[in-house]
Enzyme design. Structure first.
Site, PDB file in Angstrom:
ATOM      1  N   TYR A 138       0.678  -1.181  -0.020  1.00 50.04           N
ATOM      2  CA  TYR A 138       0.048   0.128  -0.087  1.00 50.04           C
ATOM      3  C   TYR A 138       0.844   1.136  -0.030  1.00 50.04           C
ATOM      4  O   TYR A 138       0.222   2.610  -0.146  1.00 50.04           O
ATOM      5  CB  TYR A 138      -0.949   0.088   1.092  1.00 50.04           C
ATOM      6  CG  TYR A 138      -2.382  -0.753   0.973  1.00 50.04           C
ATOM      7  CD1 TYR A 138      -2.233  -2.213   0.774  1.00 50.04           C
ATOM      8  CD2 TYR A 138      -3.385  -0.149   0.781  1.00 50.04           C
ATOM      9  CE1 TYR A 138      -3.389  -2.914   0.399  1.00 50.04           C
ATOM     10  CE2 TYR A 138      -4.622  -0.796   0.465  1.00 50.04           C
ATOM     11  CZ  TYR A 138      -4.430  -2.312   0.548  1.00 50.04           C
ATOM     12  OH  TYR A 138      -5.819  -2.876   0.091  1.00 50.04           O
ATOM     13  N   LYS A 190       2.797 -15.859   3.562  1.00 49.48           N
ATOM     14  CA  LYS A 190       2.922 -16.630   2.550  1.00 49.48           C
ATOM     15  C   LYS A 190       4.496 -16.884   2.615  1.00 49.48           C
ATOM     16  O   LYS A 190       5.248 -16.482   1.498  1.00 49.48           O
ATOM     17  CB  LYS A 190       2.660 -15.697   1.371  1.00 49.48           C
ATOM     18  CG  LYS A 190       2.583 -16.509   0.080  1.00 49.48           C
ATOM     19  CD  LYS A 190       1.438 -17.686  -0.210  1.00 49.48           C
ATOM     20  CE  LYS A 190       1.542 -18.343  -1.237  1.00 49.48           C
ATOM     21  NZ  LYS A 190       0.517 -19.818  -1.433  1.00 49.48           N
ATOM     22  N   ASP A 223      -3.380 -18.175   1.503  1.00 44.85           N
ATOM     23  CA  ASP A 223      -4.415 -19.138   0.612  1.00 44.85           C
ATOM     24  C   ASP A 223      -5.241 -20.225   1.559  1.00 44.85           C
ATOM     25  O   ASP A 223      -6.420 -20.462   1.649  1.00 44.85           O
ATOM     26  CB  ASP A 223      -3.907 -19.844  -0.463  1.00 44.85           C
ATOM     27  CG  ASP A 223      -2.487 -20.374  -0.147  1.00 44.85           C
ATOM     28  OD1 ASP A 223      -1.876 -20.174   0.745  1.00 44.85           O
ATOM     29  OD2 ASP A 223      -1.761 -21.128  -1.340  1.00 44.85           O
ATOM     30  N   ASP A 247      -6.489  -6.896   3.718  1.00 45.24           N
ATOM     31  CA  ASP A 247      -7.489  -6.408   2.981  1.00 45.24           C
ATOM     32  C   ASP A 247      -8.343  -7.316   2.269  1.00 45.24           C
ATOM     33  O   ASP A 247      -9.613  -7.475   2.613  1.00 45.24           O
ATOM     34  CB  ASP A 247      -7.051  -5.416   1.848  1.00 45.24           C
ATOM     35  CG  ASP A 247      -8.127  -4.993   0.914  1.00 45.24           C
ATOM     36  OD1 ASP A 247      -8.861  -4.450   1.382  1.00 45.24           O
ATOM     37  OD2 ASP A 247      -7.987  -5.061  -0.252  1.00 45.24           O
ATOM     38  N   ASP A 251     -12.572  -8.919   3.578  1.00 49.80           N
ATOM     39  CA  ASP A 251     -13.743  -9.111   2.728  1.00 49.80           C
ATOM     40  C   ASP A 251     -14.570 -10.438   2.863  1.00 49.80           C
ATOM     41  O   ASP A 251     -15.482 -10.554   2.887  1.00 49.80           O
ATOM     42  CB  ASP A 251     -13.572  -9.024   1.243  1.00 49.80           C
ATOM     43  CG  ASP A 251     -13.776  -7.404   0.808  1.00 49.80           C
ATOM     44  OD1 ASP A 251     -13.642  -6.431   1.948  1.00 49.80           O
ATOM     45  OD2 ASP A 251     -14.012  -6.916  -0.415  1.00 49.80           O
TER      46      ASP A 251
END
Ligand code: IPM
Ligand code: MN
Length: 358
Positions: A138, A190, A223, A247, A251
């Site tokens: 970001y 990750k 994931d 982020d 959701d």
């Protein structure tokens, strides 16, 4: 003398003003009940202001915002403004300028709310995502070369500083300890691919963990986190992660807790001014129709009061939200609630006014 707080309000675009009006209504009723005073100052920033003046976040507004006790944000995003301009110029600028390095996003399924996850209920879906909010992808580090040609190159770099990562991880451990539920903190990363960034995250995570022997630690790749959030959401208590992964997974989190209409978030600078927002967008097509759900904006005020230390008042708001979701609303989706936006705000306010639970 009772306490007084100055709240800067940025209602923003689309349905932002409608939901923020309900949040303010609820804040006023709880302030009266709990004997503190709130002063609201409105700032007419957002897509309309930008279109009319070319201005996004004028420097002279930053000073009063910085001096306020909290910022209450509706929604940013306008159909006539190219994506990225308002997001970067207003929302992200506020997060960065005020060093709101924590993005706290509770994922909690309340009774009476439908989750798309089969056979899971409120006892299974109750965790909090601590998203790093000032670094990662970001920061806007990067650029492009030979744009629009066959040889073009685009680079976007994720910046992770030891200081930034560590303060976020430390906040998550503290938060997990105070939350006092499963006392389990999961690092979402990750490490199998992002071997530089998440190497730093992983080392910082296990080093800070030494100071929190009462907290169980766990790690999952982003994931796999998505998979587990659907399959076994009850495994999670607190999740800490970087800006981009945070982020994305929030959701998904919003969907399993019932939808964008009820998901709230806090952009926190523990040493400075914090900002509270419903995490959904400006929903331009619903603007002015009084059909959008204000619960996310109302729950954002709960996070605001928690952060300011007004715990009784915050809990009263949550009790009101719980009651209204359980007993009153037919559905949490826009236009299907069985009530208008204002009426939902009134239902929460009525609960607070008539509550004798203090
Ligand atoms: C959010 C939003 C923002 C983000 C956008 C609007 C810049 O999606 O608050 O999650 O990516 O952080
Ligand atoms: Mn998002």
């Amino acid at each position: 003398m009772s306490k007084e707080y100055n709240i800067a309000v940025i209602p923003g675009d689309g349905t932002g003003p409608e939901v923020v009006a309900e949040g303010i209504k609820v804040l006023n009723s709880v302030a009266e009940k709990c004997d503190f005073k709130l002063n609201f100052t409105h700032y007419g920033l957002g897509g309309e202001h930008y279109k009319a003046t070319g201005e996004i976040l004028p420097e002279e507004v930053l000073e009063p915002l910085a001096a306020s006790d909290a910022i209450y944000l509706g929604a940013i995003g306008h159909p006539d403004v190219k994506p990225g301009i308002l997001e970067k110029g207003l929302l992200l600028k506020l997060r960065f300028d005020f060093d709101q390095y924590i993005n706290l996003r509770p994922v909690k399924l309340y009774e009476g709310v439908m989750t798309p996850i089969k056979d899971k209920g409120p006892e299974d879906i109750d965790f909090v995502v601590v998203r790093e909010n000032t670094e990662g992808l970001y920061v806007g580090a990067g650029g492009c070369l030979k744009r629009g040609t066959a040889d073009e190159v685009a680079v976007q770099t994720s910046i992770n500083t030891r200081k930034g990562v560590e303060r976020c991880i430390r906040y998550a451990f503290e938060f997990c300890r105070n939350r006092n539920k499963q006392k389990k903190l999961t690092l979402c990363g990750k490490t199998n691919v992002l071997t530089f960034a998440f190497d730093l995250w992983e080392r910082a995570f296990y080093e800070v963990a030494q100071e929190y022997p009462d907290i169980e630690t766990d790690y999952a790749h982003v994931d796999a986190i998505c998979m587990w959030m659907v399959k076994n959401p009850e495994w999670f208590d607190v999740i800490v992660t970087d800006n981009m992964f945070g982020d994305i997974i929030t959701d998904l989190g919003a969907m399993i807790q019932g939808g964008m209409g009820i998901a709230a978030g806090a952009n926190i600078n523990p040493e400075g001014v914090s900002m509270f927002e419903p995490i959904g967008g400006s929903a331009p097509k619903y603007t002015g129709r009084q059909i959008i759900n204000p619960i996310a904006a109302i729950s954002a005020t709960q996070l605001m009061l928690e952060t300011m230390g007004e715990l009784k008042a915050a809990s009263l708001i949550e009790q009101g939200v719980i009651k209204v979701l359980r007993d009153d609303l037919k559905d949490v989706a826009a236009g299907k609630m069985g009530y208008t936006t204002q009426e939902v705000g009134d239902l929460v306010t009525d609960y607070i006014k008539t509550s004798i639970d203090l």
